[in-house]
Design a protein around this motif. Structure first.
Motif, PDB file in Angstrom:
ATOM      1  N   GLN A  52      56.742  -1.650  12.209  1.00  5.19           N
ATOM      2  CA  GLN A  52      57.052  -2.419  13.559  1.00  5.19           C
ATOM      3  C   GLN A  52      58.117  -3.266  13.022  1.00  5.19           C
ATOM      4  O   GLN A  52      59.294  -3.704  14.073  1.00  5.19           O
ATOM      5  CB  GLN A  52      55.773  -3.122  13.808  1.00  5.19           C
ATOM      6  N   SER A  53      58.355  -3.959  12.004  1.00  2.00           N
ATOM      7  CA  SER A  53      59.531  -4.872  11.667  1.00  2.00           C
ATOM      8  C   SER A  53      60.612  -4.009  11.700  1.00  2.00           C
ATOM      9  O   SER A  53      61.709  -4.674  12.170  1.00  2.00           O
ATOM     10  CB  SER A  53      59.262  -5.804  10.287  1.00  2.00           C
ATOM     11  N   TRP A  54      60.800  -2.982  10.922  1.00  2.00           N
ATOM     12  CA  TRP A  54      61.969  -2.128  10.883  1.00  2.00           C
ATOM     13  C   TRP A  54      62.374  -1.610  12.412  1.00  2.00           C
ATOM     14  O   TRP A  54      63.547  -1.838  12.642  1.00  2.00           O
ATOM     15  CB  TRP A  54      61.709  -1.172  10.034  1.00  2.00           C
ATOM     16  N   SER A  55      61.547  -1.057  13.208  1.00  2.00           N
ATOM     17  CA  SER A  55      61.868  -0.435  14.453  1.00  2.00           C
ATOM     18  C   SER A  55      62.367  -1.563  15.518  1.00  2.00           C
ATOM     19  O   SER A  55      63.352  -1.568  16.129  1.00  2.00           O
ATOM     20  CB  SER A  55      60.764   0.390  15.120  1.00  2.00           C
ATOM     21  N   CYS A  56      61.742  -2.801  15.577  1.00  2.00           N
ATOM     22  CA  CYS A  56      62.354  -3.974  16.284  1.00  2.00           C
ATOM     23  C   CYS A  56      63.450  -4.618  15.455  1.00  2.00           C
ATOM     24  O   CYS A  56      64.341  -5.037  16.489  1.00  2.00           O
ATOM     25  CB  CYS A  56      61.059  -5.018  16.245  1.00  2.00           C
ATOM     26  N   GLN A  57      63.612  -4.622  14.381  1.00  2.00           N
ATOM     27  CA  GLN A  57      64.928  -5.067  13.948  1.00  2.00           C
ATOM     28  C   GLN A  57      66.214  -4.069  14.324  1.00  2.00           C
ATOM     29  O   GLN A  57      67.273  -4.779  14.578  1.00  2.00           O
ATOM     30  CB  GLN A  57      64.900  -4.929  12.437  1.00  2.00           C
TER      31      GLN A  57
ATOM     32  N   GLY B 209      65.863  -2.088  17.374  1.00  2.00           N
ATOM     33  CA  GLY B 209      65.624  -1.805  18.408  1.00  2.00           C
ATOM     34  C   GLY B 209      66.897  -2.012  19.417  1.00  2.00           C
ATOM     35  O   GLY B 209      66.902  -1.369  20.376  1.00  2.00           O
ATOM     36  N   PHE B 210      67.815  -2.565  19.058  1.00  2.00           N
ATOM     37  CA  PHE B 210      69.141  -2.707  19.730  1.00  2.00           C
ATOM     38  C   PHE B 210      69.762  -1.450  19.998  1.00  2.00           C
ATOM     39  O   PHE B 210      70.757  -1.238  20.852  1.00  2.00           O
ATOM     40  CB  PHE B 210      70.084  -4.019  19.523  1.00  2.00           C
TER      41      PHE B 210
ATOM     42  N   HIS C   9      64.393   6.572  18.123  1.00  2.00           N
ATOM     43  CA  HIS C   9      64.573   5.699  19.230  1.00  2.00           C
ATOM     44  C   HIS C   9      63.892   4.574  18.990  1.00  2.00           C
ATOM     45  O   HIS C   9      62.643   4.497  19.283  1.00  2.00           O
ATOM     46  CB  HIS C   9      63.617   6.229  20.388  1.00  2.00           C
ATOM     47  N   PHE C  10      64.451   3.601  18.044  1.00  2.00           N
ATOM     48  CA  PHE C  10      63.755   2.504  17.360  1.00  2.00           C
ATOM     49  C   PHE C  10      63.404   1.351  18.442  1.00  2.00           C
ATOM     50  O   PHE C  10      61.997   0.948  18.374  1.00  2.00           O
ATOM     51  CB  PHE C  10      64.646   1.685  16.564  1.00  2.00           C
ATOM     52  N   SER C  11      63.912   1.450  19.697  1.00  2.00           N
ATOM     53  CA  SER C  11      63.394   0.596  20.962  1.00  2.00           C
ATOM     54  C   SER C  11      62.108   1.036  21.298  1.00  2.00           C
ATOM     55  O   SER C  11      61.158   0.193  21.634  1.00  2.00           O
ATOM     56  CB  SER C  11      64.589   0.587  21.963  1.00  2.00           C
TER      57      SER C  11
END
Length: 224
Positions: A153-158, A160-161, A169-171
């Motif tokens: 979660q922390s990496w994908s949200c970091q 996400g932009f 597709h990190f977002s």
């Protein structure tokens, strides 16, 4: 003497009717409590399915896009902790399973009539679900608070932009991770409420069993 017997018969008939009314009110209360418990169980099951689907999907995407360091094109960091996501998958799997069992024994007549199994399960299934969700939440926040290792979660949200035309597709992963987490948080009070209702229902059913059965309204009254 005849008038006294009639008066006694009317008194007995009135008492029987009063007992019957009270008994029917008690049964109606049990049915309402049971309906509330079943409704919340269905809601918890839907939340469990959503948590399981979203968290399992994020885990599957990571497994399919993770490359070893030798490729020199890392999408994910070397210091990475998957345990919070795995905890959500395991906890939601338990929630889904036990709630399905609870609904089967609540709605399938053949299973519901097995009182010696149905009654303990009414209380045991929300207890197991509540325990599973609590453990997964405690584990999630304990590991996710690390300042050295990233989580899914922390990496994908970091990141996400970042606009991506291909997976991971990190977002999307960020949104799925947050959805799984928020619904897991919601499940904690929901399962606690179901557990409380199950305990109250069990108390009502015990009172119903111990209460004397009222005579039917059509039963004969002593005649004069």
């Amino acid at each position: 003497m005849s008038s006294e017997n009639k008066g006694l018969g009317l008194t007995i008939y009135s008492e029987v009717n009063l007992q019957d009314v009270q008994y029917q009110k008690h049964l109606k209360k049990i049915r309402l409590v049971d309906a509330a418990r079943v409704g919340l169980t269905v809601f918890a099951l839907l939340c469990g399915f959503t948590v399981l689907g979203t968290s399992a999907d994020t885990l599957a995407v990571y497994n399919s896009t993770h490359l070893s360091g030798e490729f020199h094109l890392p999408l994910w960091p070397d210091q990475f902790d998957l345990r919070p996501t795995i905890a959500l998958v395991v906890g939601s799997s338990i929630v889904v399973f036990v709630n399905i069992v609870s609904l089967l024994f609540s709605k399938v007549k053949v299973l519901r009539n097995q009182t010696y199994v149905h009654t303990p399960l009414t209380f045991a299934t929300p207890f197991v679900s509540f325990t599973a969700v609590m453990i997964s939440m405690i584990f999630f926040y304990a590991v996710n608070s690390s300042i050295t290792d990233d989580t899914l979660q922390s990496w994908s949200c970091q990141w996400g932009f970042a606009s991506m035309s291909a997976r991971p597709h990190f977002s999307t992963l960020c949104n799925e991770s947050r959805t799984a987490l928020y619904l897991s948080v919601i499940l904690v009070p929901v399962e606690l409420i179901v557990l409380t209702i199950a305990g109250y229902q069990s108390t009502l059913e015990r009172k119903s069993i111990s209460a004397p059965s009222p005579r039917k309204s059509g039963s004969p009254v002593p005649s004069a």
